[in-house]
Structure formats: C-alpha cells, structure tokens
Design a protein around this motif. Structure first.
Motif, PDB file in Angstrom:
ATOM      1  N   VAL A 135       0.836  -1.205   0.000  1.00 41.81           N
ATOM      2  CA  VAL A 135       0.000   0.000   0.000  1.00 41.81           C
ATOM      3  C   VAL A 135       0.869   1.253   0.000  1.00 41.81           C
ATOM      4  CG1 VAL A 135      -1.623   1.351   1.405  1.00 41.81           C
ATOM      5  CG2 VAL A 135      -2.012  -1.094   1.052  1.00 41.81           C
ATOM      6  N   VAL A 136       1.933   1.254   0.787  1.00 40.01           N
ATOM      7  CA  VAL A 136       2.838   2.405   0.826  1.00 40.01           C
ATOM      8  C   VAL A 136       3.493   2.598  -0.544  1.00 40.01           C
ATOM      9  CG1 VAL A 136       5.011   3.255   1.805  1.00 40.01           C
ATOM     10  CG2 VAL A 136       3.251   2.324   3.311  1.00 40.01           C
ATOM     11  N   CYS A 137       3.939   1.488  -1.149  1.00 40.35           N
ATOM     12  CA  CYS A 137       4.554   1.590  -2.480  1.00 40.35           C
ATOM     13  C   CYS A 137       3.552   2.110  -3.501  1.00 40.35           C
ATOM     14  CB  CYS A 137       5.086   0.232  -2.923  1.00 40.35           C
ATOM     15  SG  CYS A 137       6.563  -0.284  -2.036  1.00 40.35           S
ATOM     16  N   LEU A 138       2.318   1.616  -3.427  1.00 42.29           N
ATOM     17  CA  LEU A 138       1.289   2.089  -4.352  1.00 42.29           C
ATOM     18  C   LEU A 138       1.017   3.574  -4.155  1.00 42.29           C
ATOM     19  CD1 LEU A 138      -0.720   1.341  -6.555  1.00 42.29           C
ATOM     20  CD2 LEU A 138      -2.374   0.837  -4.757  1.00 42.29           C
ATOM     21  N   ARG A 139       0.981   4.012  -2.913  1.00 43.76           N
ATOM     22  CA  ARG A 139       0.778   5.452  -2.650  1.00 43.76           C
ATOM     23  C   ARG A 139       1.917   6.265  -3.249  1.00 43.76           C
ATOM     24  NH1 ARG A 139      -1.123   5.481   3.677  1.00 43.76           N
ATOM     25  NH2 ARG A 139      -3.232   4.696   3.299  1.00 43.76           N
ATOM     26  N   VAL A 140       3.141   5.793  -3.058  1.00 38.96           N
ATOM     27  CA  VAL A 140       4.300   6.513  -3.596  1.00 38.96           C
ATOM     28  C   VAL A 140       4.216   6.572  -5.119  1.00 38.96           C
ATOM     29  CG1 VAL A 140       6.815   6.379  -3.895  1.00 38.96           C
ATOM     30  CG2 VAL A 140       5.799   6.037  -1.636  1.00 38.96           C
ATOM     31  N   VAL A 141       3.841   5.456  -5.739  1.00 38.90           N
ATOM     32  CA  VAL A 141       3.732   5.432  -7.201  1.00 38.90           C
ATOM     33  C   VAL A 141       2.642   6.385  -7.674  1.00 38.90           C
ATOM     34  CG1 VAL A 141       3.037   3.979  -9.148  1.00 38.90           C
ATOM     35  CG2 VAL A 141       4.678   3.120  -7.491  1.00 38.90           C
ATOM     36  N   VAL A 142       1.488   6.381  -7.001  1.00 40.94           N
ATOM     37  CA  VAL A 142       0.393   7.271  -7.399  1.00 40.94           C
ATOM     38  C   VAL A 142       0.807   8.724  -7.234  1.00 40.94           C
ATOM     39  CG1 VAL A 142      -1.928   8.047  -6.753  1.00 40.94           C
ATOM     40  CG2 VAL A 142      -1.460   5.613  -6.986  1.00 40.94           C
ATOM     41  N   ILE A 143       1.447   9.045  -6.128  1.00 38.92           N
ATOM     42  CA  ILE A 143       1.901  10.428  -5.904  1.00 38.92           C
ATOM     43  C   ILE A 143       2.937  10.813  -6.957  1.00 38.92           C
ATOM     44  CG2 ILE A 143       3.225  11.894  -4.325  1.00 38.92           C
ATOM     45  CD1 ILE A 143       1.727  10.498  -2.026  1.00 38.92           C
ATOM     46  N   ALA A 144       3.845   9.892  -7.274  1.00 34.79           N
ATOM     47  CA  ALA A 144       4.860  10.184  -8.294  1.00 34.79           C
ATOM     48  C   ALA A 144       4.211  10.416  -9.650  1.00 34.79           C
ATOM     49  CB  ALA A 144       5.867   9.039  -8.377  1.00 34.79           C
ATOM     50  N   VAL A 145       3.229   9.586 -10.007  1.00 36.58           N
ATOM     51  CA  VAL A 145       2.536   9.760 -11.290  1.00 36.58           C
ATOM     52  C   VAL A 145       1.808  11.097 -11.313  1.00 36.58           C
ATOM     53  CG1 VAL A 145       0.597   8.900 -12.674  1.00 36.58           C
ATOM     54  CG2 VAL A 145       2.325   7.320 -11.842  1.00 36.58           C
ATOM     55  N   LEU A 146       1.162  11.447 -10.214  1.00 33.77           N
ATOM     56  CA  LEU A 146       0.463  12.735 -10.155  1.00 33.77           C
ATOM     57  C   LEU A 146       1.440  13.903 -10.272  1.00 33.77           C
ATOM     58  CD1 LEU A 146      -2.227  12.066  -7.409  1.00 33.77           C
ATOM     59  CD2 LEU A 146      -2.598  12.335  -9.852  1.00 33.77           C
ATOM     60  N   LEU A 147       2.573  13.805  -9.586  1.00 37.90           N
ATOM     61  CA  LEU A 147       3.566  14.879  -9.666  1.00 37.90           C
ATOM     62  C   LEU A 147       4.130  15.011 -11.073  1.00 37.90           C
ATOM     63  CD1 LEU A 147       5.520  14.482  -6.306  1.00 37.90           C
ATOM     64  CD2 LEU A 147       4.010  16.351  -6.972  1.00 37.90           C
ATOM     65  N   VAL A 148       4.453  13.882 -11.693  1.00 36.55           N
ATOM     66  CA  VAL A 148       4.989  13.920 -13.058  1.00 36.55           C
ATOM     67  C   VAL A 148       3.946  14.494 -14.010  1.00 36.55           C
ATOM     68  CG1 VAL A 148       5.719  12.455 -14.989  1.00 36.55           C
ATOM     69  CG2 VAL A 148       6.693  12.099 -12.721  1.00 36.55           C
ATOM     70  N   SER A 149       2.695  14.080 -13.843  1.00 33.50           N
ATOM     71  CA  SER A 149       1.621  14.612 -14.690  1.00 33.50           C
ATOM     72  C   SER A 149       1.468  16.111 -14.486  1.00 33.50           C
ATOM     73  CB  SER A 149       0.298  13.917 -14.373  1.00 33.50           C
ATOM     74  OG  SER A 149       0.386  12.542 -14.602  1.00 33.50           O
ATOM     75  N   MET A 150       1.509  16.531 -13.229  1.00 35.00           N
ATOM     76  CA  MET A 150       1.361  17.954 -12.923  1.00 35.00           C
ATOM     77  C   MET A 150       2.493  18.753 -13.574  1.00 35.00           C
ATOM     78  SD  MET A 150       1.380  19.869  -9.230  1.00 35.00           S
ATOM     79  CE  MET A 150       3.045  19.369  -8.906  1.00 35.00           C
ATOM     80  N   VAL A 151       3.715  18.273 -13.430  1.00 36.04           N
ATOM     81  CA  VAL A 151       4.857  18.981 -14.012  1.00 36.04           C
ATOM     82  C   VAL A 151       4.739  19.012 -15.535  1.00 36.04           C
ATOM     83  CG1 VAL A 151       7.350  18.844 -14.362  1.00 36.04           C
ATOM     84  CG2 VAL A 151       6.405  18.571 -12.074  1.00 36.04           C
ATOM     85  N   ALA A 152       4.323  17.897 -16.128  1.00 35.71           N
ATOM     86  CA  ALA A 152       4.178  17.849 -17.587  1.00 35.71           C
ATOM     87  C   ALA A 152       3.135  18.847 -18.066  1.00 35.71           C
ATOM     88  CB  ALA A 152       3.804  16.436 -18.032  1.00 35.71           C
ATOM     89  N   VAL A 153       2.008  18.930 -17.364  1.00 36.39           N
ATOM     90  CA  VAL A 153       0.950  19.874 -17.754  1.00 36.39           C
ATOM     91  C   VAL A 153       1.434  21.307 -17.579  1.00 36.39           C
ATOM     92  CG1 VAL A 153      -1.331  20.759 -17.091  1.00 36.39           C
ATOM     93  CG2 VAL A 153      -0.976  18.303 -17.348  1.00 36.39           C
ATOM     94  N   VAL A 154       2.097  21.582 -16.470  1.00 41.91           N
ATOM     95  CA  VAL A 154       2.587  22.938 -16.212  1.00 41.91           C
ATOM     96  C   VAL A 154       3.596  23.348 -17.278  1.00 41.91           C
ATOM     97  CG1 VAL A 154       4.000  24.300 -14.621  1.00 41.91           C
ATOM     98  CG2 VAL A 154       2.117  22.944 -13.742  1.00 41.91           C
TER      99      VAL A 154
END
Length: 169
Positions: free
Chosen positions: A75-94
């Motif tokens: 669960v912790v790894c999945l949270r980290v992966v989801v947060i990383a994907v969200l951060l990468v997506s956010m940076v890409a959009v910005v």
C-alpha cells in the motif's frame, strides 16, 4: 486442509516468511505422518473456528503478521507510485502550458510591438514632414522678403524673425 492452507500461504508469501516460521513449518509432521485425530464422540461439539485460527497451523499468527506487513508495504509503495505519477503529470501539464503560453505571448508581443512601432514611425514621419514643410515655407518667405527689399543673403533683417523662427522649433 492443512496442506492446502500451507500451500496457499507459501505460494503467495514465500518471500515474506521469516526463517523461524519456515523451520517450525518444516519440523511439524504432515497429515500423513500424524496420528489420526480422534473424531468427536456423537453429540460432542466441534469448534472448527478455534482450530482454523489458532489450532495446528503454525503460520496462522506469524503468517498473518507477515501478510499484514507485506500488504502495508504494498500500500505504501502504491501510494508513492500514485503520488509520483500525479507529480509527473502535474509537471508535464505545467511545462506544456508554460511553453504554449510563452510562445503565444511572444507572438502577441511581437505583433503588438510591430504595430506600435509602425504607428510611432508614421507619427514621427508626419511631424518631420510638417516641420520640414514649415521650415521650407519660412525660408521661401525670407527669400521673397530679401528680393522685394533688394537685400542680399546673409544680410537680410526680416521683421518678426525671432518669433517666426521660434515657432519652427
């Protein structure tokens, strides 16, 4: 019963099982080697939930703890992966929006700058033409005055020369 549970646990959890639990599991006799269990006497109640949870299964408590640890890590790894994907997506959009808007703003600025520069150039050109036209008229007026009074250049003294010259500047 016991072998099926052991196989299910060992299949999915081999990597997380600690050595102590594995040794305990290997030391216990298998169902074939074990003395046959006494069946309950007629009318005697059998508590299967107690046997299933605490009974003969040496991996019940340790296995559950290991499973819980493994699932918590997952669960912790999945949270980290989801947060990383969200951060990468956010940076890409910005970055994409920034690059697009920067190009649009640069193009808009250049168009506005060229438009304003053309307007300023046209106004300066009109002012220069107007000033040169007024200077030309003033010089023609001086020449006509000199000819009509039989004066020669540079000795022409025209009345109101200072006022007329100041208006040109």
């Amino acid at each position: 019963g016991r072998e099926e549970r052991g196989e299910e646990i060992s299949r999915g959890r081999d990597r997380t099982m600690d050595k102590e639990a594995l040794e305990t599991f290997e030391q216990e006799p298998k169902d074939e080697e074990r003395a046959p269990e006494q069946s309950p006497a007629p009318g005697e109640a059998v508590d299967e939930t107690e046997n299933a949870l605490v009974g003969d299964d040496p991996l019940s408590k340790v296995g559950r703890e290991e499973i819980a640890k493994h699932e918590h890590k997952a669960v912790v790894c999945l949270r980290v992966v989801v947060i990383a994907v969200l951060l990468v997506s956010m940076v890409a959009v910005v970055v994409t929006v920034f690059v697009y808007m920067r190009d649009e703003e640069d193009e808009e600025f250049e168009n506005k700058f060229n438009s304003d520069a053309t307007k300023i150039y046209d106004e300066i050109k009109k002012n220069i033409d107007s000033t040169l036209g007024a200077t030309d008229a003033f010089v023609v007026n001086i020449i006509n005055y000199a000819r009509s009074n039989n004066e020669t250049w540079p000795f022409v003294a025209m009345p109101g020369f200072g006022v007329q010259a100041a208006r040109l500047l």
